[in-house]
Scaffold this motif. Structure first.
Motif, PDB file in Angstrom:
ATOM      1  N   LEU A  66       0.484  -9.946 -14.556  1.00 53.71           N
ATOM      2  CA  LEU A  66      -0.414  -8.771 -14.569  1.00 53.71           C
ATOM      3  C   LEU A  66      -0.975  -8.183 -15.763  1.00 53.71           C
ATOM      4  O   LEU A  66      -1.686  -7.539 -15.683  1.00 53.71           O
ATOM      5  N   SER A  67      -0.688  -8.636 -16.882  1.00 55.27           N
ATOM      6  CA  SER A  67      -1.177  -8.057 -17.969  1.00 55.27           C
ATOM      7  C   SER A  67      -2.697  -8.319 -18.260  1.00 55.27           C
ATOM      8  O   SER A  67      -3.076  -9.431 -17.893  1.00 55.27           O
ATOM      9  N   GLY A  68      -3.215  -7.346 -19.011  1.00 53.52           N
ATOM     10  CA  GLY A  68      -4.678  -7.565 -19.268  1.00 53.52           C
ATOM     11  C   GLY A  68      -5.398  -6.319 -19.998  1.00 53.52           C
ATOM     12  O   GLY A  68      -4.889  -5.277 -19.174  1.00 53.52           O
ATOM     13  N   ALA A  69      -6.097  -6.468 -20.689  1.00 53.30           N
ATOM     14  CA  ALA A  69      -6.536  -5.244 -21.421  1.00 53.30           C
ATOM     15  C   ALA A  69      -7.661  -4.636 -20.239  1.00 53.30           C
ATOM     16  O   ALA A  69      -8.294  -5.456 -19.575  1.00 53.30           O
ATOM     17  N   SER A  70      -7.707  -3.208 -19.964  1.00 52.20           N
ATOM     18  CA  SER A  70      -8.683  -2.854 -19.073  1.00 52.20           C
ATOM     19  C   SER A  70     -10.240  -2.976 -19.107  1.00 52.20           C
ATOM     20  O   SER A  70     -10.840  -2.980 -20.059  1.00 52.20           O
ATOM     21  N   LEU A 110       2.780 -16.383  -9.980  1.00 50.64           N
ATOM     22  CA  LEU A 110       1.551 -15.465  -9.520  1.00 50.64           C
ATOM     23  C   LEU A 110       0.975 -14.980 -10.532  1.00 50.64           C
ATOM     24  O   LEU A 110       1.294 -14.109 -11.409  1.00 50.64           O
ATOM     25  N   CYS A 111      -0.507 -15.294 -10.730  1.00 50.64           N
ATOM     26  CA  CYS A 111      -1.246 -14.646 -11.850  1.00 50.64           C
ATOM     27  C   CYS A 111      -2.239 -13.770 -11.251  1.00 50.64           C
ATOM     28  O   CYS A 111      -2.983 -14.205 -10.626  1.00 50.64           O
ATOM     29  N   ALA A 112      -2.411 -12.791 -11.840  1.00 51.05           N
ATOM     30  CA  ALA A 112      -3.480 -11.701 -11.530  1.00 51.05           C
ATOM     31  C   ALA A 112      -4.821 -12.415 -11.853  1.00 51.05           C
ATOM     32  O   ALA A 112      -4.958 -13.145 -12.715  1.00 51.05           O
TER      33      ALA A 112
END
Ligand SMILES: NC(=O)c1ccc[n+]([C@@H]2O[C@H](COP(=O)([O-])OP(=O)(O)OC[C@H]3O[C@@H](n4cnc5c(N)ncnc54)[C@H](OP(=O)(O)O)[C@@H]3O)[C@@H](O)[C@H]2O)c1
Length: 311
Positions: A66-70, A110-112
């Motif tokens: 779920l990671s990722g810069a906004s 599962l990838c966002a």
């Protein structure tokens, strides 16, 4: 069940972690700083293999990335665009390399992902069968999904969670809009005709867990309520929820001036529907926008903020 989660400190990650734990699952949080608790494992999304200790993923039943810069936090300067890409595309490749190095195969990743895949769809309804659209976000999401899909070549079940706007009082779009709407300054954006695909955080968490459990779900899965609304409908529903009028209109030109290229995402129309979840038998608790906004405005107590084991 043992599930590893990246971005576990975020809006969705916090709620998902709490939900899994409430049902007795063990959650391993992949954190970008030194691990401080028994349930944490350090990883480095910028390292080619994620720098995850391969043994850490032993006996893991699934990974949720779920990671990722906004995307909405800052203006899209070239440096910020690079960060948005790296924190999704490179981080996903790094995580996949780390997963492939695990001593035992990890069954599912599962990838966002995001409905940004579809680009500007106007009035047209789109589901997972639609082609990807044009623009920075569509390109980014396409590369992000491709990075995740590379794990499938090793026999790992991979699903891309194409989320719509997640509605919650705990983060994301709603807390940003509420102050102005509470002052009676809520405004339609541009024509107000553009569609917005949304989902409540509660339904999102249930949907992620549904996909995790369903061995037949692979590839893209839209995580959006079945009833996308126009910006004008959303604005009216939010204004009604706070008992204020919303008579203003934010002209598209002004938005472009203030936000630059990012304004394109607010003005773009996305009418995505969750065909794959529907066919798989998933039922949404929230499909009416007015009720959904009320649910989201009152979800602060639904999941504890700090879900660290033993804290
Ligand atoms: N919320 C929405 O409306 C929505 C809609 C569509 C798609 N999505 C996608 O779903 C995912 C989770 O969304 P969210 O709302 O939970 O996001 P969020 O609250 O912004 O959390 C994302 C997490 O990613 C990690 N992170 C932050 N900056 C990073 C960077 N530069 N590099 C690598 N990791 C970074 C952080 O976790 P750690 O510090 O624990 O590593 C952060 O808590 C994101 O990829 C987002 O794009 C969300």
């Amino acid at each position: 069940m043992r599930i590893a989660v990246t971005g576990a400190s975020g809006l969705i990650g916090t709620a998902l972690t709490a939900s899994l734990r409430a049902d007795g699952a063990e959650v391993l949080r992949l954190v970008r700083r030194p691990a401080r608790a028994a349930d944490e494992v350090c990883w480095d999304p910028s390292a080619p293999n994620g720098a995850v200790n391969p043994g850490a993923l032993e006996d893991v039943d699934g990974v949720v990335h779920l990671s990722g810069a906004s995307v909405a936090e800052r203006r899209w300067t070239p440096a910020r665009k690079q960060e948005l890409r790296a924190s999704r595309v490179s981080s996903t490749s790094a995580l996949v390399a780390g997963i492939l190095a695990a001593p035992e195969p990890v069954p599912v990743l599962l990838c966002a992902s995001a409905v940004g895949w579809y680009g500007d769809t106007g009035d047209r309804k789109v589901d997972e069968a639609a082609q990807s659209g044009r623009g920075f976000l569509a390109d980014l999401v396409r590369d992000w999904e491709a990075a995740a899909a590379s794990a499938a070549t090793a026999g790992i079940r991979v699903a891309s969670l194409r989320s719509g706007i997640v509605l919650s009082s705990r983060g994301g779009m709603l807390p940003r809009l509420l102050p102005s709407f509470r002052l009676g300054l809520g405004a339609r954006i541009g024509s107000g005709d553009q569609y917005l695909s949304w989902i409540t955080l509660a339904d999102h968490v249930r949907a992620v867990r549904f996909v995790l459990d369903r061995a037949d779900l692979t590839g893209p899965v839209n995580l959006t309520a079945p009833t996308p609304v126009t910006n004008a409908q959303f604005t009216a529903a939010l204004a009604a929820a706070v008992h204020k009028p919303a008579l203003l209109r934010l002209p598209a030109g002004l938005l472009r001036l203030a936000l630059g290229e990012m304004s394109g995402e607010l003005l773009a129309s996305c009418r995505a529907v969750p065909s794959r979840l529907d066919r798989a038998g998933f039922t949404f608790a929230d499909s009416d926008i007015s009720a959904a906004i009320r649910t989201a405005m009152n979800d602060a107590a639904a999941w504890p903020r700090d879900t660290a084991a033993g804290t």
